[in-house]
Motif scaffolding. Structure first.
Motif, PDB file in Angstrom:
ATOM      1  N   ASP A  60       0.690   8.573   3.937  1.00 23.64           N
ATOM      2  CA  ASP A  60       0.876   7.698   3.230  1.00 23.64           C
ATOM      3  C   ASP A  60      -0.494   7.623   2.649  1.00 23.64           C
ATOM      4  OD1 ASP A  60       3.078   7.232   3.864  1.00 23.64           O
ATOM      5  OD2 ASP A  60       3.494   5.680   5.132  1.00 23.64           O
ATOM      6  N   GLY A  61      -2.274   7.989   3.404  1.00 24.02           N
ATOM      7  CA  GLY A  61      -3.407   7.340   2.725  1.00 24.02           C
ATOM      8  C   GLY A  61      -3.465   5.719   3.814  1.00 24.02           C
ATOM      9  N   LYS A  62      -5.161   6.264   4.415  1.00 23.37           N
ATOM     10  CA  LYS A  62      -5.370   5.169   4.925  1.00 23.37           C
ATOM     11  C   LYS A  62      -5.769   3.984   3.865  1.00 23.37           C
ATOM     12  CE  LYS A  62      -8.587   7.810   7.645  1.00 23.37           C
ATOM     13  NZ  LYS A  62     -10.205   7.988   7.926  1.00 23.37           N
ATOM     14  N   VAL A  63      -5.122   3.212   4.526  1.00 23.11           N
ATOM     15  CA  VAL A  63      -4.799   1.510   4.262  1.00 23.11           C
ATOM     16  C   VAL A  63      -6.149   0.631   4.005  1.00 23.11           C
ATOM     17  CG1 VAL A  63      -4.117  -1.468   5.017  1.00 23.11           C
ATOM     18  CG2 VAL A  63      -3.428   1.025   5.872  1.00 23.11           C
ATOM     19  N   PRO A  64      -6.482   0.760   2.720  1.00 30.60           N
ATOM     20  CA  PRO A  64      -7.529  -0.094   1.405  1.00 30.60           C
ATOM     21  C   PRO A  64      -8.224  -0.708   3.194  1.00 30.60           C
ATOM     22  CG  PRO A  64      -5.976  -0.202   0.529  1.00 30.60           C
ATOM     23  CD  PRO A  64      -5.296   0.465   1.512  1.00 30.60           C
ATOM     24  N   GLN A  65      -9.590  -0.924   2.931  1.00 31.94           N
ATOM     25  CA  GLN A  65     -10.081  -2.151   3.533  1.00 31.94           C
ATOM     26  C   GLN A  65     -10.527  -3.199   3.266  1.00 31.94           C
ATOM     27  OE1 GLN A  65      -9.972  -2.021   7.384  1.00 31.94           O
ATOM     28  NE2 GLN A  65      -8.618  -0.402   6.616  1.00 31.94           N
TER      29      GLN A  65
END
Length: 95
Positions: A60-65
């Motif tokens: 899913d891709g890394k969660v934006p920080q």
């Protein structure tokens, strides 16, 4: 000498290079990344959170920080626009 001395040169990464060589050799023998992927899936099936997180990040891709702030203390940006008219003085002064 001004500027970045390393500009234009790739940084040496010997561990990355060694991994790539070994993966290339493993692919020739019919193993390689597919075996690693299978082990990651097995670890996730066993409930290992680091494996689950790794799979989610890859799929899913890394969660934006958030850079800073949160719902209780959001960042407030203040912008000021100043318009200043400057008239150049004439270089041909009659005084």
């Amino acid at each position: 000498m001004a500027g970045n001395a390393n500009s234009g040169r790739k940084q040496e990464k010997p561990f990355r290079d060694a991994l790539r060589l070994e993966l290339a050799a493993a692919e020739k023998s019919g193993r390689g990344l597919r075996v690693i992927a299978r082990k990651l899936i097995e670890a996730a099936e066993e409930g290992k959170m680091d494996a689950i997180k790794e799979m989610a990040d890859r799929i899913d891709g890394k969660v934006p920080q958030a850079i800073a702030g949160d719902e209780e203390n959001p960042l407030n940006f203040v912008h000021t626009i100043t318009r200043q008219i400057v008239r150049a003085q004439s270089s041909n002064s009659d005084s």
